[in-house]
Design a protein around this motif. Structure first.
Motif, PDB file in Angstrom:
ATOM      1  N   LEU A  28      -7.289  80.936 -39.159  1.00 49.30           N
ATOM      2  CA  LEU A  28      -6.199  80.124 -39.701  1.00 49.30           C
ATOM      3  C   LEU A  28      -4.997  80.305 -38.789  1.00 49.30           C
ATOM      4  N   TYR A  29      -4.384  79.185 -38.416  1.00 48.91           N
ATOM      5  CA  TYR A  29      -3.182  79.227 -37.579  1.00 48.91           C
ATOM      6  C   TYR A  29      -1.937  79.042 -38.443  1.00 48.91           C
ATOM      7  N   PRO A  30      -0.790  79.550 -37.986  1.00 45.09           N
ATOM      8  CA  PRO A  30       0.438  79.440 -38.780  1.00 45.09           C
ATOM      9  C   PRO A  30       0.736  77.987 -39.157  1.00 45.09           C
ATOM     10  N   GLY A  31       1.077  77.783 -40.432  1.00 48.60           N
ATOM     11  CA  GLY A  31       1.464  76.454 -40.892  1.00 48.60           C
ATOM     12  C   GLY A  31       0.319  75.556 -41.322  1.00 48.60           C
ATOM     13  N   GLU A  32      -0.913  76.007 -41.144  1.00 45.91           N
ATOM     14  CA  GLU A  32      -2.060  75.181 -41.509  1.00 45.91           C
ATOM     15  C   GLU A  32      -2.363  75.256 -43.001  1.00 45.91           C
ATOM     16  N   MET A  33      -3.095  74.236 -43.471  1.00 44.06           N
ATOM     17  CA  MET A  33      -3.766  74.351 -44.758  1.00 44.06           C
ATOM     18  C   MET A  33      -5.256  74.209 -44.490  1.00 44.06           C
ATOM     19  N   VAL A  34      -5.998  75.236 -44.866  1.00 40.77           N
ATOM     20  CA  VAL A  34      -7.442  75.266 -44.628  1.00 40.77           C
ATOM     21  C   VAL A  34      -8.134  75.455 -45.968  1.00 40.77           C
ATOM     22  N   CYS A  35      -9.209  74.691 -46.182  1.00 39.46           N
ATOM     23  CA  CYS A  35      -9.948  74.869 -47.438  1.00 39.46           C
ATOM     24  C   CYS A  35     -11.331  75.457 -47.156  1.00 39.46           C
ATOM     25  N   LEU A  36     -11.793  76.230 -48.115  1.00 42.90           N
ATOM     26  CA  LEU A  36     -13.120  76.838 -48.059  1.00 42.90           C
ATOM     27  C   LEU A  36     -13.931  76.266 -49.213  1.00 42.90           C
ATOM     28  N   LEU A  37     -15.004  75.573 -48.879  1.00 43.42           N
ATOM     29  CA  LEU A  37     -15.792  74.844 -49.871  1.00 43.42           C
ATOM     30  C   LEU A  37     -17.185  75.434 -49.984  1.00 43.42           C
ATOM     31  N   GLY A  38     -17.823  75.129 -51.110  1.00 39.46           N
ATOM     32  CA  GLY A  38     -19.194  75.581 -51.314  1.00 39.46           C
ATOM     33  C   GLY A  38     -19.508  75.589 -52.796  1.00 39.46           C
ATOM     34  N   GLY A  39     -20.790  75.615 -53.108  1.00 47.15           N
ATOM     35  CA  GLY A  39     -21.213  75.616 -54.514  1.00 47.15           C
ATOM     36  C   GLY A  39     -21.070  77.000 -55.123  1.00 47.15           C
ATOM     37  N   ASN A  40     -21.584  77.151 -56.343  1.00 49.39           N
ATOM     38  CA  ASN A  40     -21.588  78.456 -57.005  1.00 49.39           C
ATOM     39  C   ASN A  40     -22.395  79.453 -56.186  1.00 49.39           C
ATOM     40  N   ALA A  41     -21.943  80.690 -56.162  1.00 48.47           N
ATOM     41  CA  ALA A  41     -22.658  81.782 -55.470  1.00 48.47           C
ATOM     42  C   ALA A  41     -22.821  81.527 -53.972  1.00 48.47           C
ATOM     43  N   SER A  42     -21.892  80.735 -53.392  1.00 52.09           N
ATOM     44  CA  SER A  42     -21.967  80.475 -51.945  1.00 52.09           C
ATOM     45  C   SER A  42     -21.245  81.562 -51.150  1.00 52.09           C
ATOM     46  N   GLY A  43     -20.379  82.341 -51.834  1.00 40.88           N
ATOM     47  CA  GLY A  43     -19.625  83.395 -51.138  1.00 40.88           C
ATOM     48  C   GLY A  43     -18.147  83.095 -50.998  1.00 40.88           C
ATOM     49  N   LYS A  44     -17.678  82.022 -51.644  1.00 41.69           N
ATOM     50  CA  LYS A  44     -16.266  81.635 -51.491  1.00 41.69           C
ATOM     51  C   LYS A  44     -15.320  82.728 -51.998  1.00 41.69           C
ATOM     52  N   SER A  45     -15.535  83.148 -53.249  1.00 45.01           N
ATOM     53  CA  SER A  45     -14.636  84.156 -53.828  1.00 45.01           C
ATOM     54  C   SER A  45     -14.776  85.503 -53.114  1.00 45.01           C
ATOM     55  N   THR A  46     -15.986  85.806 -52.658  1.00 45.12           N
ATOM     56  CA  THR A  46     -16.194  87.055 -51.908  1.00 45.12           C
ATOM     57  C   THR A  46     -15.383  87.033 -50.613  1.00 45.12           C
ATOM     58  N   THR A  47     -15.322  85.865 -49.962  1.00 45.69           N
ATOM     59  CA  THR A  47     -14.525  85.734 -48.733  1.00 45.69           C
ATOM     60  C   THR A  47     -13.063  86.047 -49.028  1.00 45.69           C
ATOM     61  N   LEU A  48     -12.563  85.478 -50.112  1.00 48.13           N
ATOM     62  CA  LEU A  48     -11.165  85.699 -50.491  1.00 48.13           C
ATOM     63  C   LEU A  48     -10.920  87.183 -50.789  1.00 48.13           C
ATOM     64  N   LYS A  49     -11.841  87.789 -51.537  1.00 47.57           N
ATOM     65  CA  LYS A  49     -11.686  89.206 -51.891  1.00 47.57           C
ATOM     66  C   LYS A  49     -11.786  90.098 -50.655  1.00 47.57           C
ATOM     67  N   THR A  50     -12.577  89.680 -49.683  1.00 46.83           N
ATOM     68  CA  THR A  50     -12.699  90.443 -48.439  1.00 46.83           C
ATOM     69  C   THR A  50     -11.396  90.369 -47.643  1.00 46.83           C
ATOM     70  N   ILE A  51     -10.785  89.181 -47.611  1.00 46.75           N
ATOM     71  CA  ILE A  51      -9.494  89.021 -46.930  1.00 46.75           C
ATOM     72  C   ILE A  51      -8.438  89.909 -47.594  1.00 46.75           C
ATOM     73  N   LEU A  52      -8.491  89.995 -48.918  1.00 43.83           N
ATOM     74  CA  LEU A  52      -7.503  90.785 -49.664  1.00 43.83           C
ATOM     75  C   LEU A  52      -7.821  92.279 -49.686  1.00 43.83           C
ATOM     76  N   GLY A  53      -9.042  92.653 -49.265  1.00 40.90           N
ATOM     77  CA  GLY A  53      -9.417  94.067 -49.274  1.00 40.90           C
ATOM     78  C   GLY A  53     -10.008  94.531 -50.590  1.00 40.90           C
ATOM     79  N   LEU A  54     -10.334  93.593 -51.475  1.00 40.60           N
ATOM     80  CA  LEU A  54     -10.959  93.955 -52.759  1.00 40.60           C
ATOM     81  C   LEU A  54     -12.457  94.164 -52.594  1.00 40.60           C
ATOM     82  N   VAL A  55     -13.023  93.574 -51.534  1.00 42.63           N
ATOM     83  CA  VAL A  55     -14.414  93.834 -51.137  1.00 42.63           C
ATOM     84  C   VAL A  55     -14.363  94.378 -49.715  1.00 42.63           C
ATOM     85  N   GLN A  56     -15.071  95.462 -49.488  1.00 42.58           N
ATOM     86  CA  GLN A  56     -15.047  96.110 -48.175  1.00 42.58           C
ATOM     87  C   GLN A  56     -15.879  95.327 -47.158  1.00 42.58           C
ATOM     88  N   VAL A  57     -15.389  95.298 -45.922  1.00 43.56           N
ATOM     89  CA  VAL A  57     -16.148  94.687 -44.823  1.00 43.56           C
ATOM     90  C   VAL A  57     -17.288  95.633 -44.445  1.00 43.56           C
TER      91      VAL A  57
END
Length: 239
Positions: A28-57
């Motif tokens: 993601l570059y400064p000032g952008e809006m980027v969306c992450l799409l996918g169905g249920n259980a695709s890993g979308k929320s896990t990606t967000l939690k990984t960015i936040l550090g709630l799920v370990q890399v």
């Protein structure tokens, strides 16, 4: 090209022995809006939690504002300029609207700036100003979504992470919320939206990524994804 604001390099993440993300690369570059799409259980929320550090890399690296942050705790990432609008709003139900907004600014001590940001939040969401003394738990889903967004803005973030902002809202309200997300982005705040409603997310985003079982299967400019045949079949319900 500017330096990336956020970058995931070959990131894999696990829940016990189960691999939830597999070699994910995103930028993601400064000032952008980027969306992450996918169905249920695709890993979308896990990606967000990984960015936040709630799920370990498990493997790979995460960078934010030029610094490697995957070994850092969530609190550090918030201090560095991340803010989250969580799935299902997650406002503090037994606190007033004002107290919820003040919680967004708890790391700040610039009274003048806080007042300016509060006024900005009220300009986006006049209803919040009308209900400052109301308990957040008694508000409607749409009002709670506005409050969660206002709370995130009160930290004056560099990056807002939004998890399913359309979830459980009436279509008319979804449209309003996404217009406001666009307005916030136009003010220069980078926005990363995790969303199942591909149509509306792509209509306002600059770029998008599509996840399937923890892997990025499509990426590109939002308008291209909107007209991509595989994308339309899989996520926009068209054959």
């Amino acid at each position: 090209m500017p330096e990336p604001l956020l970058e995931l390099k070959n990131v894999s993440a696990y829940y016990g022995p189960i691999r939830a993300l597999n070699q994910v690369n995103m930028v993601l570059y400064p000032g952008e809006m980027v969306c992450l799409l996918g169905g249920n259980a695709s890993g979308k929320s896990t990606t967000l939690k990984t960015i936040l550090g709630l799920v370990q890399v498990g493997e790979g690296e995460v960078y934010f504002r030029g610094e490697r942050i995957d070994p850092k705790p969530t609190s550090y990432r918030i201090e560095k300029g991340m803010a989250v609008v969580p799935e299902n709003r997650r406002v503090f139900p037994k606190m007033t609207v004002r107290e919820n907004l003040e919680m967004g600014a708890y790391l700040r001590n610039d009274a003048k700036g806080i007042k300016e940001d509060l006024d900005y939040v009220f300009s986006l969401f006049p209803r919040l100003e009308e209900r400052l003394g109301q308990m957040a738990g008694t508000m409607s889903g749409g009002e709670q979504q506005m409050l969660a967004m206002g709370r995130a803005l009160m930290s004056r973030p560099k990056l807002i992470l939004m998890d399913e902002p359309s979830m459980g809202l009436a279509p008319k309200l979804v449209e309003t919320i996404f217009k406001i997300i666009k307005t916030v982005n136009e003010r220069g705040i980078t926005v990363f939206v995790v969303e199942q409603n591909a149509n509306i997310a792509l209509s306002i985003a600059d770029r998008g990524y599509v996840l399937q079982t923890g892997e990025v299967v499509l990426e590109g400019p939002a308008q291209e994804l909107l007209h991509n045949e595989a994308m339309r079949r899989a996520y926009l319900g068209e054959v």
